[in-house]
Write a protein that holds these residues in place. Sequence first.
Motif, short mmCIF file in Angstrom:
data_model
loop_
_atom_site.label_atom_id
_atom_site.label_comp_id
_atom_site.label_asym_id
_atom_site.label_seq_id
_atom_site.Cartn_x
_atom_site.Cartn_y
_atom_site.Cartn_z
N LYS A 168 -8.23 44.63 -43.75
CA LYS A 168 -9.07 43.56 -43.16
C LYS A 168 -9.83 44.06 -41.93
CE LYS A 168 -7.86 39.88 -45.68
NZ LYS A 168 -7.51 40.67 -46.89
N ASN A 169 -9.25 45.01 -41.22
CA ASN A 169 -9.93 45.61 -40.07
C ASN A 169 -10.66 46.88 -40.47
OD1 ASN A 169 -9.66 44.27 -37.54
ND2 ASN A 169 -7.48 44.74 -37.51
N ALA A 170 -10.50 47.31 -41.74
CA ALA A 170 -10.99 48.61 -42.19
C ALA A 170 -10.60 49.69 -41.18
CB ALA A 170 -12.49 48.59 -42.42
N ALA A 171 -9.30 49.74 -40.87
CA ALA A 171 -8.83 50.65 -39.83
C ALA A 171 -7.41 51.13 -40.14
CB ALA A 171 -8.84 49.95 -38.48
N VAL A 172 -7.05 52.24 -39.53
CA VAL A 172 -5.67 52.70 -39.58
C VAL A 172 -5.13 52.67 -38.15
CG1 VAL A 172 -4.13 54.65 -40.07
CG2 VAL A 172 -6.05 54.18 -41.59
N PHE A 173 -3.97 52.06 -37.97
CA PHE A 173 -3.32 52.03 -36.67
C PHE A 173 -2.16 53.02 -36.70
CE2 PHE A 173 -5.38 47.94 -36.89
CZ PHE A 173 -5.80 47.70 -35.58
N ALA A 174 -1.99 53.78 -35.63
CA ALA A 174 -0.81 54.63 -35.48
C ALA A 174 0.05 53.98 -34.42
CB ALA A 174 -1.22 56.03 -35.05
N VAL A 175 1.29 53.67 -34.75
CA VAL A 175 2.17 52.97 -33.82
C VAL A 175 3.42 53.82 -33.61
CG1 VAL A 175 3.60 50.91 -33.51
CG2 VAL A 175 1.35 50.70 -34.58
N ASP A 176 3.80 54.00 -32.34
CA ASP A 176 5.02 54.74 -32.05
C ASP A 176 6.21 53.78 -32.16
OD1 ASP A 176 7.03 56.31 -31.20
OD2 ASP A 176 6.14 56.84 -29.26
N THR A 177 7.02 53.95 -33.20
CA THR A 177 8.16 53.04 -33.41
C THR A 177 9.33 53.40 -32.50
OG1 THR A 177 9.06 54.45 -35.13
CG2 THR A 177 7.58 52.68 -35.85
N LYS A 178 9.26 54.55 -31.84
CA LYS A 178 10.35 55.07 -31.00
C LYS A 178 11.63 55.25 -31.82
CE LYS A 178 8.17 54.00 -26.94
NZ LYS A 178 7.87 54.81 -25.83
N ASP A 179 11.48 55.29 -33.11
CA ASP A 179 12.62 55.44 -34.01
C ASP A 179 12.59 56.89 -34.47
OD1 ASP A 179 14.58 55.11 -35.89
OD2 ASP A 179 13.33 54.01 -37.33
N ALA A 180 12.97 57.79 -33.53
CA ALA A 180 12.76 59.21 -33.82
C ALA A 180 14.03 60.03 -33.75
CB ALA A 180 11.70 59.76 -32.86
N ASN A 181 15.19 59.37 -33.81
CA ASN A 181 16.44 60.13 -33.81
C ASN A 181 16.64 60.76 -35.18
OD1 ASN A 181 17.12 59.62 -31.21
ND2 ASN A 181 18.35 57.81 -31.70
N SER A 182 16.83 62.04 -35.16
CA SER A 182 16.96 62.76 -36.43
C SER A 182 18.28 62.42 -37.13
CB SER A 182 16.91 64.24 -36.14
OG SER A 182 16.08 64.84 -37.06
N VAL A 183 18.17 62.03 -38.38
CA VAL A 183 19.38 61.75 -39.17
C VAL A 183 19.38 62.68 -40.38
CG1 VAL A 183 20.49 60.02 -40.64
CG2 VAL A 183 19.58 59.35 -38.44
N GLU A 184 20.42 63.46 -40.52
CA GLU A 184 20.47 64.42 -41.62
C GLU A 184 20.84 63.74 -42.93
OE1 GLU A 184 19.54 67.61 -41.81
OE2 GLU A 184 18.75 67.19 -39.82
N LYS A 185 21.92 62.96 -42.87
CA LYS A 185 22.42 62.33 -44.10
C LYS A 185 22.07 60.84 -44.05
CE LYS A 185 25.01 62.19 -47.84
NZ LYS A 185 24.35 62.60 -49.06
N ALA A 186 21.13 60.44 -44.89
CA ALA A 186 20.69 59.05 -44.87
C ALA A 186 21.73 58.14 -45.52
CB ALA A 186 19.38 58.94 -45.63
N SER A 187 21.93 56.96 -44.92
CA SER A 187 22.81 55.99 -45.58
C SER A 187 21.97 55.22 -46.60
CB SER A 187 23.36 54.98 -44.59
OG SER A 187 23.55 55.56 -43.36
#
Lengths: 373, 370
Positions: free
Chosen positions: B58-77
């Motif tokens: 609708k905005n014809a745009a891409v937004f980049a948002v920092d989710t601050k969710d950047a803790n590395s997880v090796e084994k995903a649940s």
Amino acid sequence: MNGISKNYKLLRIRLCTLYSLVFFTASLLVTCRSGDKTGLVICWNDNRATGLVIPERYVVSIAPNSLSRLLSVRRQGVETAIAGQFQRSDEGMLFEPLVPFTRGLVYELWLRNKRLSEIEIPALADSDRPFLKGIYPSADTLPENLLKVYLQFSRPMREGQSLRYVTLLKNGTDTLSGTFLDLQPELWDADRTMLTLWLDPGRIKRNLHPNQQLGAPLQAGTTYRLVVSGEWPDAQGATLGKTLSKTFVTDARDGVSPDPMQWSMNHPPPGTSQPLVITFPEPLDYSLLLETFRIRREDSTLVSGTWRTSFDEEKIVFSSAKPWLAGNYTLRIESRLEDLAGNNLNRPFDRDITQNKSDTTFQVYKEKRFQIR
Amino acid sequence: MKKLYAVLALGVAGLSLLATTTRPVANQYGMVVGTPAIKSINALTFGPDGILFIGDGKNAAVFAVDTKDANSVEKASPVEVKNIDEKIAALLGTDVKNITIQDIAVNPKSKNVYCAVQSSDGTPVLLKVEGDKLTPVSLKEVPFSTVTLANAPAEDAKGSRGESLRIASISDMGFSDGKVMVTGLSNQEFGSTFRSIPFPFTNTQDQASLEIYHAAHAKYETMSPIRTFTTTEIKGKKYLLASYTCTPLVLFPLDELKAGKHVKGRTVAEMGSGNSPLDMVILKKGNESFLLMANSNRPVFKVKYKSLEDYQGALTTPVTESFATAGVDFVSLPVTNVIQLDKLDDSRMVLLQRRSNGSLDLWTSSERYL
């Protein structure tokens, strides 16, 4: 020092005036109206219930920092607390849900595990419905390789539902399936009032798989009825109410690019504001018509004015903002302008790519010169 | 007089403090804190360090948002949310019929699943899935940056005709090698646009026109819109692997996708018409890789990556039999009605599936499917 103090007072007065103006404008946009004797007040913004004011008496005994933890708004009969934000306001505690409340649903206010109150978000009045303002193309005879249909609604509609509510009937009896391209997301404009539907291009292009297996969506010499169901809900859940249709007859396939040299135009006399009317031998695409024309004077300045389509998109009318001046003019048309079958000024929609002729004739725009005298 | 100087000095100090505290400070990705005016969420994809790209048609745009969710997880649940649509509707205080799940994306770093939802009134909502819990992700006062998708070149931008009737939509989005890749469609021209936008956003974006060979058509074709794509590496070379509406699978060398360039793709499979691809991911089991693809009218397809690598030809002969397939071999998994999928880790994917009992479930696949 006096000077600083005076300036400071002046600044305060100006700021106060500015704040009052902002508050006045904001209060025009958002209004909170009391629902009923529960004391809960619904806040309306653009006809959507965007907040709920909870009177002080419900929250007075709770420590301010634990309010948002203990208080919750839920749908009646549902345990989950609705996602949103609580904040203090002059009237009490304001709750703003992440998405507006749904009309016709009942919401409850809970403190811990105790239900405090409930309120119903009033449904829209039965007469408060959207309507279909227009179906484009407007003509009732269309090429069998028609590419696009535009539906213009009076207010924002619900997205992602078009194939459920738009049907095409052949000869008044057979409901056709797979006629329109199933696009997700659908092509709605930013305010969700205009939808573009593509007749499946894979079925229109000759020899493509869908075309070979299912045939072209439309056949020449046939009567079709495009039906828009009255069940289609708008963004607030009100339906169109009335089922509307457009009947049209198809004629031969159109595989030829529109040629500006074949267009005719009138010549408004200088000194007048008479509109300039350009007439095409066939209807052209509604959406593109309104965007692809420009008129420039000999010195390249743009002539300002407004464009509108007319005569079932077989004409476009330019009303100049100022009276015409005598002189030479250029009408510049972006080559992406298409006819109803998707043929643009550079190439037909269904071209034989193996010939590879089109690339050599590609032009961003075409021009037509005229004189006002 | 001394007092006046002292007041002025204090004022200047106050103002400079105000200036330093309120001036937006860009982070390493050029993002500043604010509230992005997102009108719609058509597509989600993750970049580096928990940066989420939101495709807003609708905005014809891409937004980049920092989710601050950047803790590395090796084994995903694994995630498993049964009747996710009902849970979302309850969280948003409405009926299931009033919400649409637009896209899901897994944060490759934290392995958290994000889900874009649109309410019937058009309000976009971003949710995070943790186990079987859904939490709204606030898009208020977050570090963000934005880029507007360039339209087809207009002869002059300033007209006097009010709002444009041009409508843009974003069909898919991906991130690879520092670039956000966006495919989309406009209502005015039937044709696929492929954009490659460097991140952090600058003023440049490349728009290439892609040409594919329609085996059925026996002709080259530039007009088809890409429905879904991924990026991959074959024998050390990076490729865009795109799927189109009539399900041909086409490879484009990524290094050739440059501004204004016309790139010919190599059609490696025709996966049958009467169907639209919805999503695709590449997974690994041991040393073997697989392409998995969700479809509108077919089960999930699995393609052995080796056959893609080994298939050096290009389909250039028509497929004659109705709904038939050609090119690289693939198998149909016993998983139907998958609407969305994304890669959770090397060997597992997260699927949004309408089960045969009608419930819409988000669940995690196991290696068994590879």
